[in-house]
Design a protein around this motif. Structure first.
Motif, PDB file in Angstrom:
ATOM      1  N   ASP A  60       0.810  -1.208   0.000  1.00 51.61           N
ATOM      2  CA  ASP A  60       0.000   0.000   0.000  1.00 51.61           C
ATOM      3  C   ASP A  60       0.845   1.260   0.000  1.00 51.61           C
ATOM      4  OD1 ASP A  60      -2.339  -1.338  -0.097  1.00 51.61           O
ATOM      5  OD2 ASP A  60      -2.666  -1.370   2.074  1.00 51.61           O
ATOM      6  N   TRP A  65     -11.982   1.019  -4.032  1.00 51.51           N
ATOM      7  CA  TRP A  65     -12.119   0.652  -2.624  1.00 51.51           C
ATOM      8  C   TRP A  65     -11.120   1.389  -1.735  1.00 51.51           C
ATOM      9  CZ3 TRP A  65      -8.530  -1.938   0.542  1.00 51.51           C
ATOM     10  CH2 TRP A  65      -7.362  -2.378  -0.109  1.00 51.51           C
ATOM     11  N   LYS A  66     -10.166   2.089  -2.354  1.00 51.83           N
ATOM     12  CA  LYS A  66      -9.224   2.868  -1.556  1.00 51.83           C
ATOM     13  C   LYS A  66      -8.771   4.086  -2.351  1.00 51.83           C
ATOM     14  CE  LYS A  66      -6.208   0.857   1.117  1.00 51.83           C
ATOM     15  NZ  LYS A  66      -5.013   0.124   1.628  1.00 51.83           N
ATOM     16  N   VAL A  81     -10.595   4.441   2.842  1.00 45.70           N
ATOM     17  CA  VAL A  81     -11.083   3.133   2.415  1.00 45.70           C
ATOM     18  C   VAL A  81     -12.595   3.221   2.288  1.00 45.70           C
ATOM     19  CG1 VAL A  81     -11.242   0.684   2.968  1.00 45.70           C
ATOM     20  CG2 VAL A  81      -9.175   1.971   3.555  1.00 45.70           C
ATOM     21  N   SER A 101     -16.132   1.901  -0.338  1.00 44.00           N
ATOM     22  CA  SER A 101     -16.610   1.020  -1.412  1.00 44.00           C
ATOM     23  C   SER A 101     -17.525   1.834  -2.317  1.00 44.00           C
ATOM     24  CB  SER A 101     -17.360  -0.178  -0.818  1.00 44.00           C
ATOM     25  OG  SER A 101     -18.428   0.274  -0.009  1.00 44.00           O
ATOM     26  N   GLN A 147      -7.552   2.807  -5.899  1.00 42.32           N
ATOM     27  CA  GLN A 147      -7.331   1.395  -6.189  1.00 42.32           C
ATOM     28  C   GLN A 147      -8.664   0.727  -6.490  1.00 42.32           C
ATOM     29  OE1 GLN A 147      -5.222  -0.281  -2.808  1.00 42.32           O
ATOM     30  NE2 GLN A 147      -3.319  -0.369  -3.976  1.00 42.32           N
ATOM     31  N   ASN A 148      -8.620  -0.202  -7.425  1.00 44.54           N
ATOM     32  CA  ASN A 148      -9.795  -0.988  -7.778  1.00 44.54           C
ATOM     33  C   ASN A 148      -9.645  -2.380  -7.174  1.00 44.54           C
ATOM     34  OD1 ASN A 148     -11.249  -3.030  -9.616  1.00 44.54           O
ATOM     35  ND2 ASN A 148     -12.127  -1.074 -10.289  1.00 44.54           N
ATOM     36  N   PRO A 149     -10.716  -2.940  -6.607  1.00 44.06           N
ATOM     37  CA  PRO A 149     -10.587  -4.264  -5.971  1.00 44.06           C
ATOM     38  C   PRO A 149     -10.177  -5.370  -6.932  1.00 44.06           C
ATOM     39  CG  PRO A 149     -12.891  -3.552  -6.078  1.00 44.06           C
ATOM     40  CD  PRO A 149     -12.064  -2.376  -6.451  1.00 44.06           C
TER      41      PRO A 149
END
Length: 254
Positions: free
Chosen positions: A19, A59-60, A76, A78, A102-104
């Motif tokens: 991260d 998601w982040k 963080v 969704s 970021q994408n899950p």
């Protein structure tokens, strides 16, 4: 046993720091949009919300400030939107900001491209503008003149004043860092100044520009008068010639 433990630590090291290390993204990870509410230019003490919006589910989120190596903070969520609240901002919080997400479904440690930079300006007063006349401050009668007020920021609202009058002569919204004010020919001579401010509240204003004097061109006025005299003389000459012809014609008929 010690060797096995060291190998395990080396194996998990990239996962623990995934991260923090921003993997250089490819074009398939589109950049987000970063904006500020109520505005990107505010006075000190105003509450500002930075909004990072992703073009796809995320998601982040991470927010960066230019000149700082590590992200200011992570969010963080969704959703496709993350908000960062800055309470009672100070000039020190001004600067250039960017965000990533970021994408899950992406690989671990992969982030999007950074958003376009958002310039947050926290100030009591905008830089003073300049005021110039186009084509120049000396105007010949009958010529057009335009005053250009130039600041340092885009998307501002400009106002033109004439010295001695409390109400602005003209207002202009401009996407460029300047605005042009055409002046009527009859009212051009005089002393003018201008200023600009943010288009929406809370308003941040600049100082007024240095005064600009617009005056008549004396030589142009003389030329203009001389031209009228010449035209008048030609008209009189034509009338005298016609009168002479009429008299001669009348005498010949007698």
């Amino acid at each position: 046993m010690a060797l096995v433990l060291i190998l395990q630590l080396l194996t998990f090291w990239p996962l623990c720091h995934a991260d923090i290390t921003m993997t250089v993204p490819t074009a398939s990870y589109p950049k987000p949009w970063l904006g500020a509410q109520p505005a990107a230019i505010v006075i000190p003490g105003v509450n500002v919300t930075l909004r990072c919006r992703a073009p796809q589910p995320a998601w982040k989120f991470a927010l960066f400030k230019y000149g700082e190596i590590t992200p200011m903070l992570y969010r963080v969520v969704s959703a496709e939107l993350a908000e960062v609240f800055l309470e009672e901002v100070t000039p020190a919080q001004g600067g250039s900001y960017q965000c990533r997400y970021q994408n899950p479904g992406w690989a671990l440690g992969v982030w999007s491209q950074p958003s376009d930079a958002l310039e947050l300006l926290v100030t009591d007063e905008l830089p003073r503008p300049s005021l110039v006349a186009l084509p120049g401050p000396v105007v010949a009668p009958g010529d057009n003149v335009s005053l250009r007020c130039t600041g340092r920021l885009r998307d501002m609202r400009f106002a033109l004043y004439r010295v001695g009058e409390a109400v602005p002569l003209q207002y202009h919204n401009s996407e460029r860092p300047w605005a042009d004010f055409p002046l009527p020919r009859a009212s051009a001579p005089g002393t003018y100044s201008c200023y600009y401010h943010t288009p929406n509240a809370p308003y941040v204003l600049s100082q007024r520009s240095e005064p600009l004097v617009i005056s008549w061109d004396g030589s142009g006025s003389s030329d203009y008068t001389l031209g009228n005299l010449i035209r008048l003389g030609l008209a009189i000459l034509v009338l005298v010639s016609l009168a002479t012809l009429l008299v001669l014609d009348w005498r010949s008929s007698c």
